[in-house]
Design a protein around this motif. Structure first.
Motif, mmCIF file in Angstrom:
data_model
loop_
_atom_site.group_PDB
_atom_site.id
_atom_site.type_symbol
_atom_site.label_atom_id
_atom_site.label_comp_id
_atom_site.label_asym_id
_atom_site.label_seq_id
_atom_site.Cartn_x
_atom_site.Cartn_y
_atom_site.Cartn_z
ATOM 1 N N LEU A 83 -87.265 -69.154 -74.787
ATOM 2 C CA LEU A 83 -87.011 -67.796 -74.708
ATOM 3 C C LEU A 83 -86.426 -67.387 -73.382
ATOM 4 C CD1 LEU A 83 -89.780 -65.347 -75.594
ATOM 5 C CD2 LEU A 83 -88.163 -64.796 -73.712
ATOM 6 N N LYS A 84 -85.121 -66.686 -73.430
ATOM 7 C CA LYS A 84 -84.488 -66.130 -72.379
ATOM 8 C C LYS A 84 -84.736 -64.598 -72.151
ATOM 9 C CE LYS A 84 -82.732 -70.318 -71.297
ATOM 10 N NZ LYS A 84 -82.708 -70.797 -69.937
ATOM 11 N N LEU A 85 -84.911 -63.947 -71.179
ATOM 12 C CA LEU A 85 -85.122 -62.778 -70.767
ATOM 13 C C LEU A 85 -83.746 -62.142 -70.571
ATOM 14 C CD1 LEU A 85 -87.917 -63.278 -68.266
ATOM 15 C CD2 LEU A 85 -88.282 -62.599 -70.477
ATOM 16 N N ASN A 86 -83.319 -61.421 -71.627
ATOM 17 C CA ASN A 86 -82.069 -60.971 -71.524
ATOM 18 C C ASN A 86 -81.776 -59.284 -71.469
ATOM 19 O OD1 ASN A 86 -79.205 -61.920 -72.300
ATOM 20 N ND2 ASN A 86 -79.338 -60.778 -74.213
ATOM 21 N N GLY A 87 -82.630 -58.746 -70.851
ATOM 22 C CA GLY A 87 -82.732 -57.294 -70.823
ATOM 23 C C GLY A 87 -81.815 -56.769 -69.725
ATOM 24 N N SER A 100 -75.749 -61.612 -69.397
ATOM 25 C CA SER A 100 -75.634 -63.099 -69.872
ATOM 26 C C SER A 100 -74.384 -63.294 -70.506
ATOM 27 C CB SER A 100 -76.645 -63.314 -71.032
ATOM 28 O OG SER A 100 -76.727 -62.372 -71.775
ATOM 29 N N VAL A 101 -73.408 -62.149 -70.517
ATOM 30 C CA VAL A 101 -72.080 -62.696 -70.969
ATOM 31 C C VAL A 101 -71.043 -62.659 -69.851
ATOM 32 C CG1 VAL A 101 -72.401 -61.778 -73.147
ATOM 33 C CG2 VAL A 101 -71.543 -60.113 -71.519
ATOM 34 N N ILE A 102 -71.491 -62.804 -68.615
ATOM 35 C CA ILE A 102 -70.505 -62.795 -67.543
ATOM 36 C C ILE A 102 -70.031 -64.353 -67.741
ATOM 37 C CG2 ILE A 102 -70.301 -63.138 -64.916
ATOM 38 C CD1 ILE A 102 -72.330 -60.553 -64.790
ATOM 39 N N GLU A 103 -68.746 -64.528 -67.410
ATOM 40 C CA GLU A 103 -68.260 -66.016 -67.545
ATOM 41 C C GLU A 103 -68.739 -66.766 -66.145
ATOM 42 O OE1 GLU A 103 -64.083 -66.592 -68.204
ATOM 43 O OE2 GLU A 103 -64.058 -65.462 -70.023
ATOM 44 N N ASN A 220 -85.097 -66.558 -67.020
ATOM 45 C CA ASN A 220 -84.037 -65.647 -66.999
ATOM 46 C C ASN A 220 -82.873 -66.021 -67.562
ATOM 47 O OD1 ASN A 220 -85.608 -63.517 -66.087
ATOM 48 N ND2 ASN A 220 -85.016 -64.204 -63.932
ATOM 49 N N SER A 221 -82.143 -65.347 -68.278
ATOM 50 C CA SER A 221 -80.771 -65.856 -68.856
ATOM 51 C C SER A 221 -79.838 -66.040 -67.767
ATOM 52 C CB SER A 221 -80.403 -64.974 -69.787
ATOM 53 O OG SER A 221 -79.929 -63.421 -69.163
#
Length: 471
Positions: A83-87, A100-103, A220-221
């Motif tokens: 489970l990744k915390l993606n908030g 989480s979508v930063i390269e 954390n993600s």
């Protein structure tokens, strides 16, 4: 002046009229505010704090080796959920949308790397480890679109939202949305302690238990060191530990955050600032003594225990008041932290893991580390370069010109080699050419109004640079 009971009564009436949130969220919010208004607090006495023993915080190198047979490993993995915390949003690094979508490296995002890691595990052992993403209302819509690109991958991805609570107006303790602030500014996600009730309320917990899942690994993600560790999972299953906190010795970079203590026979998380404030005046923790403390990094939690405790409303974690301001109105967010739940679980332990398992990317200075030759990428895992002899990472301090990811990337033709770097300070209008090598202690601070370009291929060793003449 209204009493606590009067404030709570008025709040209940106002919250009842908020149609944007579920009954579960309303009840959870009212319960949290009620606890806060009652002055409920856990009083920790310094004299009862004990340093955790090796039974309470187990040294990683004493764990039994992982079973070697692939069928045994498959049996372990089939009990696991990641489970990744993606908030979180990437706003501190100048990005919009989920962090989480930063390269991070080689064109791959945090989420890409997480998916690749779990895919490889599932492919190697024939297991079915699902990935859960706990979003907030800030990241939900964007994440739903992003995960579509993984629909043909060898991994089940589930998303659910953590609770959405209304911000409280400090002046009268009424919800901000009831006063017309119905946009996103009127709401907040109440911290990662909310992961436990949200797992149950979303229906995900019962679904996972029905599939035979027993443990969830929560991280954390944005932490690249948070990879599945079979030795830890095996230890927890063998010893029936309901909660495990991974910890690692603090460094000067970890002056914030929690640490683990033994208290009245149970392991407990304690905020470091609180820990320091509890000390007798005769002894004060100095920064140089930080390694006496352990920084909390990840959690492994038994899913049956989560169900038992949430249904019994037994997770009374410490409340963290977080004051904010919206359009000049002083508001309050009441939050909880997942680590504070450890004392409610049976046979809870810590495991003291190597620092390599802790690789958070909170700022562009962290991004510089993971994009450099200090690390390589293998099967989605960020692996430390064995050529670096110093076990510590170099300390990196970048000026405001480098704070946003877009500005940071624009100022480097390529990320410098830093395998032999001890520390780097960069400030001002500084630009890096390709193939730069930095060693030892380096400071590059341009004078105000001066553009300082570090040429291609230059090697800088133990040097302070303030202008082109110093290069």
């Amino acid at each position: 002046m209204a009493t606590a009971a009067e404030k709570l009564s008025a709040l209940k009436s106002a919250v009842a009229g908020l149609n944007e949130i579920s009954e579960n969220e309303k009840n959870g919010f009212i319960s949290l505010v009620g606890r806060y208004l009652s002055g409920e607090a856990q009083h920790v006495e310094w004299s009862k704090i004990q340093t955790p023993t090796d039974e309470v915080v187990v040294p990683y190198d004493t764990l039994a080796p992982t079973p070697e047979g692939s069928s045994e490993v498959k049996n372990l993995l089939d009990k696991l959920v990641v489970l990744k915390l993606n908030g979180g949003l990437g706003t501190t690094m100048g990005c919009t949308g989920p962090k989480s979508v930063i390269e991070v490296r080689d064109g791959l995002t945090f989420l890409d790397l997480i998916v690749i890691q779990i895919e490889n595990l599932n492919s190697k052992y024939g297991s079915n480890v699902p990935l859960l993403l706990m979003n907030s209302f800030n990241t939900h819509d964007d994440t739903q679109k992003i995960v579509e690109k993984y629909q043909n991958s060898n991994i089940e991805i589930h998303t659910f939202n953590q609770s959405q609570y209304p911000r409280l107006v400090v002046e009268d303790f009424l919800p901000l949305p009831s006063k017309g602030h119905t946009d996103k500014d009127g709401w907040y996600p109440p911290g990662h302690g909310d992961v436990f009730p949200s797992l149950l309320n979303s229906g995900k917990l019962d679904a996972l238990l029905s599939q035979g899942k027993e443990y969830v690994f929560v991280a954390n993600s944005d932490n690249l060191g948070a990879i599945v560790d079979l030795k830890i999972l095996n230890h927890l299953i063998q010893n029936k530990n309901e909660y495990c906190m991974e910890v690692t010795p603090k460094t000067l970079a970890d002056v914030k955050g929690g640490t683990l203590i033994s208290y009245e026979g149970r392991v407990q998380a304690c905020n470091l600032a609180d820990f320091i404030s509890l000390q007798p005046s005769s002894w004060k923790l100095h920064k140089s003594q930080m390694n006496m403390c352990l920084t909390i990094i990840y959690r492994w939690v038994n899913l049956n225990a989560v169900k038992r405790l949430v249904e019994a409303d037994a997770l009374k974690m410490e409340i963290i008041p977080n004051p904010k301001e919206v359009d000049g109105i002083k508001v309050l967010q009441l939050e909880t932290a997942a680590g504070a739940a450890i004392r409610f679980f049976d046979k809870a332990i810590g495991i003291n893991v190597p620092r390599s398992r802790f690789l958070p990317v909170k700022a562009t200075s962290d991004l510089l580390l993971v994009q450099s030759d200090l690390y390589t990428l293998e099967d989605g895992f960020v692996i430390r370069n064995k050529a670096r002899e110093n076990p510590e990472n170099p300390s990196i301090e970048l000026g405001p010109e480098f704070k946003k990811v877009s500005n940071f990337l624009g100022r480097f033709k390529s990320i410098p080699s830093i395998v032999e770097l001890d520390s780097l300070k960069v400030a001002g209008d500084v630009w890096f050419g390709a193939g730069v090598i930095l060693k030892g202690k380096v400071s590059i601070v341009s004078k105000p109004g001066v553009k300082l370009e570090v040429p291609d291929g230059v090697t800088i060793v133990d040097k302070e640079i303030n202008g082109p003449e110093d290069l």
